[in-house]
Scaffold this active site. Structure first.
Site, PDB file in Angstrom:
ATOM      1  N   LYS A 113      -2.725   7.547   2.891  1.00 27.63           N
ATOM      2  CA  LYS A 113      -2.132   7.148   1.665  1.00 27.63           C
ATOM      3  C   LYS A 113      -2.605   7.286   0.308  1.00 27.63           C
ATOM      4  CE  LYS A 113       1.145   3.978   1.540  1.00 27.63           C
ATOM      5  NZ  LYS A 113       2.424   3.854   2.157  1.00 27.63           N
TER       6      LYS A 113
HETATM    7  N1  GLU Z   1       5.594   5.442   1.535  1.00 29.51           N
HETATM    8  C1  GLU Z   1       6.323   5.276   2.788  1.00 29.51           C
HETATM    9  C2  GLU Z   1       5.894   4.471   3.812  1.00 29.51           C
HETATM   10  O1  GLU Z   1       5.059   3.644   3.601  1.00 29.51           O
HETATM   11  C3  GLU Z   1       6.822   6.610   2.946  1.00 29.51           C
HETATM   12  C4  GLU Z   1       5.650   7.731   3.631  1.00 29.51           C
HETATM   13  C5  GLU Z   1       6.113   8.979   3.971  1.00 29.51           C
HETATM   14  O2  GLU Z   1       7.147   9.409   3.929  1.00 29.51           O
HETATM   15  O3  GLU Z   1       5.186   9.767   4.144  1.00 29.51           O
HETATM   16  O4  GLU Z   1       6.227   4.410   4.931  1.00 29.51           O
END
Ligand code: GLU
Length: 423
Positions: A113
């Protein structure tokens, strides 16, 4: 939120909560405590300073993070968040949850993240672009199609992903489609990606309805958050015949026990930037909205909105976690006692990363799929994960959250053991 936006939405340390969830999973699934200790930490955390030339000639310096939790099953994957409340521990918790989410969906990814402490709503498009490009160049050696693949999260969107894609590609000297997902269609995005998170939530709700012998068309739904996830979920549930009785954004909510006109709410939000003032609906605060009578409550905004303080007043029978970590572990226990079934984040909002995986595959192959193919493949993956979690819930006599996390952690633990500890 109706109260001052300046106060952080985080009451408890999210990384502390994520680690305690992991310890609990280790106990229920009888996992090796050595492995739990390894998985309790993030593999890598990068902190960068992001100086940005503002439109008025001044220079603002933002703080950014990119955290990789685990890469045992493949390159790390996870979104980038732009929000004033971002902290390193929040990003670490979100990275850990991405590892479990990808493993539960059986994707060949680990978890990551990113975040920048900023308020994107107050930045001009040019400022946002300069900040994104500088942040990307600060983490450029940490990301890449085989290494770590960012995507949208709270406060970021396809436009931001296009700048990341372009900045990375300009530095490499050629277009690198696989470096980031959630891109606009014109630069290698996938059909269906935009609504994928909400679509995955819909598939989970539908699967649960079948188990309960209930019908979506007889159900009432309350949705907190009207960003990509909340707005698309409202739209999809409305199309399926569910009665959406309340929706909200950060400024507050609107409620009509007979049902909100969802297309009108979407148009209203687009035109005015707020849901407030929607015709045929009364105004409620975000706090009140969570406690409204309904069959399904979908928190689709931020973490820790249902806590020990308000959990006992939640009237919903089902909670669908469109957001990551909206229910704290203490609230979990209260809700479980009340018989509320929670579709946990790693299951309920995994549709986004599943279609991100499809986008990454399509980009690497330079071969793009039809939207119905994307949705059918998404359904296969989410429905299978739901069944596996449902089965584990009964087998271990535990909550759907612990069952989902347990399956996921076990998969990551197995990959770690099979690979062996280096050196
Ligand atoms: N931010 C989204 C999540 O928390 C998508 C993450 C992604 O597609 O890599 O799942």
């Amino acid at each position: 939120m109706s109260t001052a936006e300046a106060a952080s939405h985080l009451r408890e340390n999210p990384f502390g909560l994520a680690k305690s969830q992991l310890r609990r999973v280790g106990e229920i699934f009888e996992l090796d405590p050595n492995l739990i200790r390894v998985l309790s930490q993030c593999k890598k955390a990068v902190e960068v300073s992001v100086p940005v030339a503002m439109d008025d000639g001044s220079i603002e310096v933002y703080l950014g993070y990119r955290v990789t939790h685990n890469i045992a099953r493949g390159p790390s994957k996870g979104g980038i968040r732009y929000h004033p409340d971002v902290t390193l521990d929040e990003v670490k918790a979100l990275a850990m949850w991405m590892t479990w989410k990808c493993a539960l969906m059986n994707l060949p990814f680990g978890g990551a993240k990113g975040g920048v402490i900023c308020d994107p709503k107050t930045l001009s498009a040019k400022e946002l672009e300069r900040m994104t490009r500088r942040y990307t160049s600060e983490i450029i050696n940490d990301i890449g199609p085989e290494r770590d693949i960012p995507a949208p999260d709270v406060g970021t969107d396809g436009r931001v992903m296009a700048w990341i894609f372009d900045t990375y590609s300009m530095n490499k000297g050629h277009s690198v489609l696989g470096v980031v997902t959630g891109k606009p269609l014109s630069v290698g995005g996938s059909l269906g990606r935009e609504e994928a998170t909400a679509r995955g939530s819909l598939y989970c709700i539908q699967a649960l309805m079948v188990k309960n012998g209930e019908r979506l068309s007889d159900s009432s739904v309350v949705i907190q958050g009207f960003g990509n996830v909340g707005a698309n979920l409202a739209r999809l549930l409305h199309l399926e015949g569910a009665k959406v009785t309340a929706v909200s954004d950060s400024l507050g909510g609107v409620y009509n026990p007979n049902g909100i006109d969802v297309p009108a709410a979407i148009a209203h939000k687009q035109e005015r930037g707020t849901l407030l003032g929607l015709a045929n609906a009364e105004q409620v605060t975000n706090e009140e909205l969570l406690e409204l009578p309904c069959d399904i409550l979908a928190p689709c905004a931020l973490e820790q909105v249902i806590t020990e303080e308000n959990a006992s007043r939640v009237q919903a029978k089902i909670i669908c976690e469109g957001a990551n970590g909206p229910v704290t572990p203490t609230a979990d226990a209260v809700l479980e006692d009340k018989g509320v079934l929670i579709l946990p984040d790693v299951l309920a909002n995994a549709g986004g990363v599943v279609v991100s995986y499809f986008e990454w595959v399509q980009g690497l192959q330079e071969y793009f799929w039809r939207e119905d193919e994307v949705n059918a493949k998404l359904h296969d993956i989410v429905a299978r994960a739901f069944e596996e979690a449902w089965h584990a819930k009964a087998h271990y006599d535990t909550s759907l959250r612990m069952a989902s996390y347990g399956l996921a952690v076990r998969r990551v633990a197995e990959a770690t053991t099979t690979r062996g500890l280096y050196p």
